[in-house]
Each structure stands twice: as C-alpha cells, then as structure tokens.
Scaffold this motif. Structure first.
Motif, short mmCIF file in Angstrom:
data_model
loop_
_atom_site.label_atom_id
_atom_site.label_comp_id
_atom_site.label_asym_id
_atom_site.label_seq_id
_atom_site.Cartn_x
_atom_site.Cartn_y
_atom_site.Cartn_z
N ARG A 17 -61.10 17.30 -64.33
CA ARG A 17 -60.43 18.04 -63.80
C ARG A 17 -60.26 19.44 -63.68
NH1 ARG A 17 -59.61 12.80 -65.44
NH2 ARG A 17 -59.62 11.43 -63.37
N LEU A 18 -59.51 20.09 -64.51
CA LEU A 18 -58.76 20.74 -64.27
C LEU A 18 -60.43 22.17 -63.74
CD1 LEU A 18 -56.82 22.62 -64.55
CD2 LEU A 18 -56.68 23.42 -66.72
N SER B 106 -63.19 11.29 -48.74
CA SER B 106 -64.61 12.26 -48.82
C SER B 106 -64.25 13.13 -49.10
CB SER B 106 -64.53 12.36 -47.00
OG SER B 106 -64.92 11.39 -46.19
N ALA B 107 -63.08 13.96 -49.56
CA ALA B 107 -62.68 15.23 -50.13
C ALA B 107 -62.45 15.00 -51.54
CB ALA B 107 -61.04 15.69 -49.96
N PHE C 46 -65.39 15.07 -56.75
CA PHE C 46 -66.22 14.74 -57.25
C PHE C 46 -66.61 13.22 -57.01
CE2 PHE C 46 -61.06 15.91 -58.27
CZ PHE C 46 -61.31 17.48 -60.17
N SER C 47 -68.13 13.09 -57.35
CA SER C 47 -68.71 12.89 -56.75
C SER C 47 -69.22 11.22 -57.95
CB SER C 47 -70.56 12.85 -56.22
OG SER C 47 -70.90 13.91 -57.78
N PRO C 48 -69.09 10.43 -57.65
CA PRO C 48 -69.26 8.91 -58.45
C PRO C 48 -69.85 9.18 -59.84
CG PRO C 48 -69.06 8.70 -56.21
CD PRO C 48 -69.03 9.69 -56.06
N LYS C 49 -71.20 9.16 -59.66
CA LYS C 49 -72.10 9.94 -60.59
C LYS C 49 -71.81 11.34 -61.13
CE LYS C 49 -77.07 10.69 -61.82
NZ LYS C 49 -78.32 10.64 -61.31
N LEU D 246 -66.45 11.81 -67.86
CA LEU D 246 -65.75 11.68 -68.39
C LEU D 246 -66.16 11.05 -69.82
CD1 LEU D 246 -63.08 10.33 -65.26
CD2 LEU D 246 -63.06 11.78 -66.71
N GLN D 247 -67.33 10.04 -69.09
CA GLN D 247 -67.91 9.52 -70.62
C GLN D 247 -68.04 10.22 -71.61
OE1 GLN D 247 -67.87 5.99 -71.12
NE2 GLN D 247 -68.51 6.95 -72.81
#
Length: 311
Positions: free
Chosen positions: A180-181, A245-246, A251-254, A260-261
């Motif tokens: 995220r950062l 949407s933002a 951070f698109s789901p994929k 993160l994984q």
C-alpha cells in the motif's frame, strides 16, 4: 496546620468492602477478564461508528487476542446498515505502537503454529467496504502504521510519528505495508521508510500525502469524527461506487491479492529467524527502546576496520 477531618464510619465500611472485593482472587480474575474484553471499544454516534484500540499501558500494541477483537469489530461495523462511516483510533495518546513484542519474545520454539500471527488482519485486502478514517496520534508505527494505510483517510496530530520501527528487531512487514505505501506515495519515498525504518514526523507525513488532515495535539479523534459526519450527508450508493472505482484503479483485485500473498510468503518465516530474537532484545535487554536505532547491534571487527579506514 489544618487537621484532617475524620471520615464517616459508613465510608470506612464501604472502603473495607471494596478492599476485600479487590483482594479476593475470583473478583480479581473477573476484573482482569473485564479489562481484557474491553481492549477494543466500539461506539455508534448517529451514523458514525468509532472503534478504539484500548491498551494504553502497552501504547496500544496489538497482541493476537486484540487483533481478533478488532477484526470482529470491523466486521460488525461493515454489517451494520445503520452505520455509514467508521473512525479507527487509539486510546490514551497513541494510535498503535506496533506488535506486542512480549508475545513474540515468549515464543518457545516448539512449533511454528505457536508463533503469534495476525492473519485476521493480514488476510484483509481492505479493512472495510465502507469509508474508514484513522485518527493518528502519538506512536503510529509497525502494524499500527499498516492499519493506518488500510484506512481510506488519515487525520494526523502534529506530535504524532509514523514509520516501520519494527525494522530494529527483524519483525517483517506482513499486513500490506509493502504493497500500500508505494502505491500511495511512490516507490522512492516508500523505500526510504521501509529500508531505514526511520520515524517520520507528522508534518512530513502530511506533506508526503500519507495523511489527509493535519491537526493539533489532542484533536485527531474529534477532527476525524467531524470528517466522518461530513460524508454521511451524501447519497451513499454513488459515494461507495466512486470509492470502489478508485480502489480498483489503485489496487486491482488480482494485483492486491497476489501482492499481499507474496508479502506473506516472502517474509513471514523471518518472524522465527530474526523476529523472536529481536523481540527478546527489546523485552529482556531493553534494546531499541523509545525508537532508538543506534544500540540495536554491536559492530563486528570488519565494520570497525572499515570505519577506521574511512576516518
């Protein structure tokens, strides 16, 4: 010299009963259990829900039990149709000073399953499907910093500090901070904080775009609640659609799930290899207290020789 007034006999009787209650083991255990139950405080103010981390004696460091309670509180907020915006804060002068290192330091080495983990938070792609505002004060470091990054907006007090101070003890970043950062402030500035572990002051955090509101000491929670109230007046379906949407664009789901994984797969084993020893240094030897970095290691001979040659 003024003489003290004699206390009424009735008051003395009450005082004796209180002392007897507090010193009895069952009552003491009940009090401890009651305190444990309230490490997370939840309050609904009209359409705003406040969620407070309540371990002020530990600067609101998260242990596994508190993390579980926090995750439950977030789920309840998300499922509460009467609450539209959440505010996450810390009780007693600090937002969250990271992991409770005493819990990690007590790892006995028997098996990996007994290592403290924060899966209930680390497995979340986001803390909530609704807008969540973090009220940052005091120490906002380690997993506390990661919690703040998982919120939509951040209000920061002028005396707060943020950063990955867990760098001192070999505790890896496992709740999405490495994902995220950089997305929020860019790779270069993110790597400055990730690699050095240095503390960033509130003004720089605001200037870098980590915080969205800058306020004076003692007013982050009030400012965050007012900000939350300002959001509930809008048509909520459009607001949530635009928020989604933002989030998708950033951070698109994929991308978020894979990243993160990868963060967990890449670094979680280091809690055993370096984190336990680092936590023991902090807890038992008092090394690295108060955000100190200079006393965490003793230079070996090769480093001493290099230093001497450079001088």
């Amino acid at each position: 010299m003024h003489s003290l007034r004699k206390l009424p006999a009735s008051f003395n009787r009450v005082l004796k009963n209180v002392r007897r209650t507090l010193t009895s083991q069952p009552a003491a255990d009940a009090i401890v259990d009651k305190v444990k139950e309230k490490t997370i405080l939840v309050k609904q103010i009209s359409e705003v829900t406040t969620i407070g981390i309540n371990r002020p004696e530990k600067r609101n460091c998260l242990d596994v039990a508190t993390t579980h309670l926090l995750s439950e509180a977030l789920e309840e907020f998300e499922n509460n149709e009467q609450s539209l915006v959440g505010v996450l804060y810390g009780v007693g002068g600090n937002f969250c000073a990271g992991y409770d290192l005493s819990e990690i330091a007590n790892y006995n080495g028997d098996n990996e399953e007994s290592v403290p983990h924060f899966g209930s938070l680390a497995n979340r792609t986001e803390l909530s499907k609704k807008p969540l505002i973090a009220a940052l004060n005091g120490s906002t470091v380690g997993i506390g910093f990661e919690l703040a990054l998982m919120c939509d907006l951040r209000v920061i007090e002028d005396t707060a500090i943020i950063g990955f101070l867990n760098r001192r003890f070999g505790i890896p970043i496992l709740c999405g901070g490495t994902v995220r950062l950089p997305a929020m402030i860019g790779y270069s500035r993110a790597m400055d904080l990730i690699l050095t572990g240095r503390a960033l002051n509130a003004q720089d955090a605001f200037n870098w775009g980590i915080a969205n509101r800058y306020t004076c000491c003692g007013s982050a929670l009030g400012t965050a609640i007012n900000l939350a109230k300002s959001l509930v007046k809008f048509p909520q379906k459009s607001l949530l659609a635009d928020r989604t949407s933002a989030y998708f664009a950033t951070f698109s789901p994929k991308h978020i799930e894979e990243s993160l994984q990868f963060e967990k797969d890449n670094a979680s084993h280091l809690i055993l290899e370096e984190g336990v020893n680092g936590a023991k240094k902090f807890v038992e030897e008092k090394v690295g207290r108060h955000g100190k970095f200079y006393d965490i290691t003793i230079p070996d001979e090769s480093i001493r020789e290099l230093d001497e040659n450079l001088l």
